[in-house]
Design an enzyme around this catalytic site. Structure first.
Site, mmCIF file in Angstrom:
data_model
loop_
_atom_site.group_PDB
_atom_site.id
_atom_site.type_symbol
_atom_site.label_atom_id
_atom_site.label_comp_id
_atom_site.label_asym_id
_atom_site.label_seq_id
_atom_site.Cartn_x
_atom_site.Cartn_y
_atom_site.Cartn_z
ATOM 1 N N LYS A 31 31.427 36.646 49.696
ATOM 2 C CA LYS A 31 32.480 36.538 50.707
ATOM 3 C C LYS A 31 31.895 35.834 51.924
ATOM 4 O O LYS A 31 30.891 36.282 52.484
ATOM 5 C CB LYS A 31 32.986 37.929 51.076
ATOM 6 C CG LYS A 31 33.989 37.904 52.225
ATOM 7 C CD LYS A 31 34.640 39.237 52.430
ATOM 8 C CE LYS A 31 35.534 39.216 53.664
ATOM 9 N NZ LYS A 31 36.220 40.498 53.859
ATOM 10 N N LYS A 52 31.907 37.793 62.235
ATOM 11 C CA LYS A 52 31.360 38.614 61.147
ATOM 12 C C LYS A 52 30.164 37.939 60.474
ATOM 13 O O LYS A 52 29.839 38.221 59.326
ATOM 14 C CB LYS A 52 32.479 38.942 60.154
ATOM 15 C CG LYS A 52 33.655 39.698 60.787
ATOM 16 C CD LYS A 52 34.615 40.284 59.749
ATOM 17 C CE LYS A 52 35.720 41.085 60.433
ATOM 18 N NZ LYS A 52 36.646 41.733 59.461
ATOM 19 N N LYS A 61 35.378 34.452 47.734
ATOM 20 C CA LYS A 61 36.398 34.430 48.784
ATOM 21 C C LYS A 61 35.885 33.682 50.003
ATOM 22 O O LYS A 61 34.740 33.923 50.395
ATOM 23 C CB LYS A 61 36.706 35.875 49.147
ATOM 24 C CG LYS A 61 37.715 36.068 50.247
ATOM 25 C CD LYS A 61 37.786 37.522 50.581
ATOM 26 C CE LYS A 61 38.635 37.704 51.817
ATOM 27 N NZ LYS A 61 38.581 39.045 52.309
HETATM 28 C C1 PBG Z 1 38.192 42.646 55.602
HETATM 29 C C2 PBG Z 1 39.007 41.733 54.778
HETATM 30 C C3 PBG Z 1 39.406 40.472 55.182
HETATM 31 C C4 PBG Z 1 40.179 39.951 54.162
HETATM 32 C C5 PBG Z 1 40.228 40.891 53.116
HETATM 33 N N1 PBG Z 1 39.478 41.995 53.515
HETATM 34 C C6 PBG Z 1 39.222 39.771 56.498
HETATM 35 C C7 PBG Z 1 37.898 39.723 57.087
HETATM 36 O O1 PBG Z 1 36.866 39.809 56.407
HETATM 37 O O2 PBG Z 1 37.870 39.623 58.304
HETATM 38 C C8 PBG Z 1 40.823 38.605 54.241
HETATM 39 C C9 PBG Z 1 41.930 38.328 53.304
HETATM 40 C C10 PBG Z 1 42.795 37.201 53.731
HETATM 41 O O3 PBG Z 1 42.504 36.445 54.680
HETATM 42 O O4 PBG Z 1 43.832 37.028 53.068
HETATM 43 N N2 PBG Z 1 37.538 43.671 54.996
#
Ligand code: PBG
Length: 328
Positions: free
Chosen positions: A198, A221, A252
Site C-alpha cells: 500500500k 502517512k 493499492k
Molecule cells: C486507511 C485506508 C485508506 C483507504 C483504505 N483504507 C486511506 C488511507 O490510507 O489514508 C483508501 C481507499 C480509497 O481511497 O478508496 N486505513
C-alpha cells in the site's frame, strides 16, 4: 522460419464479435468484484467528492448487500464513519464490539448470510488525529502498540461475523499477530487479505472525506505507507505477509500500480487483489462529466486491465455498475 504476413494476419481473429469473444485471453465477471461501502450512524447521505457514492445507515447497507448478492458480487467491504465524539487519540472505539462496524457486519450477516463481508483493520476511522495507529508525542505512529490494537480489532470484527479481515495500516508484523489472535479465538476460517503493498498516495482524498478523517489528519502517512518510487520493497512486503499467514494480498492504489500487480503475481503465484481507490473513481467520474469518454467503457476497460495484470479481483466503487453492465 516462422509464419509471416500474409500467412499470418493478426487482424483475422479480430474481424467479428464472436471471434473476439472466442479469443479473449482475460474475462471480467461480477465474481471478480468487491464493493466498498461506507456506513454512518446518521441517516445516510451522498459523498460530495465521490459522486454517485453514499454513506449508508444500517438499513441502507443491508439493502446494498442484497443488491450485491443479486448482481453476483461475492463480497462487500465495510468502512465506518465514526461520529466525532467517539474518536480518540488511541482509537479505542475500534475495539468496541458494538461499534458501527460490528453492528453493520451483524446486520448484513443476519439478513444476507450468503454474501462475504470484508472488514478494514486500521485505526484511522476512529482516531482523533486521522492516523492508522497509535502515535507518540511527535506524531510518529508506533508499530507494536498499534499492532496489538489491530489484533484486538480484528478479533472483535471476526466475533461480529466478518469473513475476511483486511489490515490496511502497513504496520510491520501485524499479519502474523492477527493470524495468531484469530487462531487463538477459534476463528480458523476467517481469512486475512493483507494490504501488502500500500503506497502513500495522493489518490486517497475522497475516501478520507467518506470516513471523516481528511480534516483531522495531521501530516502524511509516509512513515508507514510505501514510497511510490519502490517496487522491490513491494515484493518484500508481500513475501512477509504471505509468510505471516495472509490468505491473499492487495496492491493499492490500482491503475498506476499495475506493474506491481504483475510482478507480485509472477513472483508469488498467490491470490492478488487490487484496490481501485477513491481518487481513481473520482477521476473517472470527472472525466465522464468533462466528456472525455463514456463511463461504461472506461469502467469495463479499467477493471479488465486489473484482470490482465494478474488480479483475482478488484475493490471498486463501480462494482454494482460494472456487475450490471456485465449482466449478472
Ligand atoms: C486507511 C485506508 C485508506 C483507504 C483504505 N483504507 C486511506 C488511507 O490510507 O489514508 C483508501 C481507499 C480509497 O481511497 O478508496 N486505513
Amino acid at each position: 522460419m516462422s509464419a509471416a504476413y500474409p500467412a499470418l494476419r493478426l487482424r483475422r481473429t479480430r474481424a467479428s464479435g464472436w471471434s473476439r469473444r472466442l479469443h479473449a485471453e482475460t474475462v471480467l465477471t461480477p465474481a471478480d468484484l468487491i464493493w466498498p461501502l461506507f456506513v454512518t450512524e446518521g441517516e445516510g447521505e451522498p459523498i460530495a467528492s465521490l459522486p454517485g457514492v453514499s454513506r449508508w445507515n444500517l438499513a441502507g447497507v443491508v439493502a446494498r448487500a442484497r443488491e450485491a448478492r443479486d448482481l453476483g458480487i461475492p463480497v462487500v467491504a465495510l468502512f465506518p464513519n465514526t461520529p466525532p465524539q467517539l474518536r480518540s487519540d488511541d482509537g479505542a472505539e475500534a475495539l468496541n464490539p458494538d461499534n458501527l462496524m460490528c453492528r453493520a457486519i451483524r446486520a448484513i450477516k443476519d439478513a444476507v448470510p450468503e454474501i462475504g463481508v470484508l472488514t478494514d483493520v486500521a485505526l484511522d476511522p476512529y482516531t482523533s488525529h486521522g492516523h492508522d495507529g497509535i502515535v507518540d508525542a511527535n506524531g510518529y505512529v508506533l508499530n507494536d502498540a498499534t499492532s496489538d490494537a489491530l489484533v484486538r480489532q480484528a478479533v472483535v470484527q471476526a466475533e461480529a461475523g466478518s469473513d475476511i479481515v483486511a489490515p490496511s495500516d502497513m504496520m510491520d508484523g501485524r499479519v502474523g499477530a492477527i493470524r495468531e489472535g484469530l487462531e487463538g479465538a477459534g476463528h480458523v476460517n476467517v481469512q486475512i487479505m493483507a494490504y501488502a503493498a500500500k503506497y502513500a498516495s495522493a489518490f486517497y482524498g475522497p475516501f478520507r472525506d467518506a470516513v471523516g478523517s481528511r480534516g483531522l489528519l495531521k501530516g502524511d502517512k509516509k512513515t508507514y505507507q510505501m514510497d511510490p518510487a519502490n517496487s522491490e520493497e513491494a515484493l518484500r512486503e508481500v513475501a512477509l505477509d504471505i509468510a505471516e499467514g495472509a490468505d491473499s494480498v492487495m496492491v493499492k492504489p490500482g491503475l498506476p500500480y499495475l506493474d506491481i500487480i504483475t510482478r507480485v503475481k509472477a513472483a508469488f503465484e498467490v491470490p492478488v487483489f487490487a484496490y481501485q481507490v477513491s481518487g481513481e473513481y473520482a477521476l473517472i467520474e470527472a472525466g465522464v462529466a468533462a466528456g472525455v469518454a463514456d463511463r461504461d467503457a472506461l469502467v469495463l476497460e479499467t477493471l479488465l486491465a486489473f484482470k490482465r495484470a494478474g488480479c483475482s479481483g478488484v475493490l471498486t466503487y463501480h462494482a454494482a455498475h460494472a456487475a450490471r453492465l456485465l449482466g449478472a
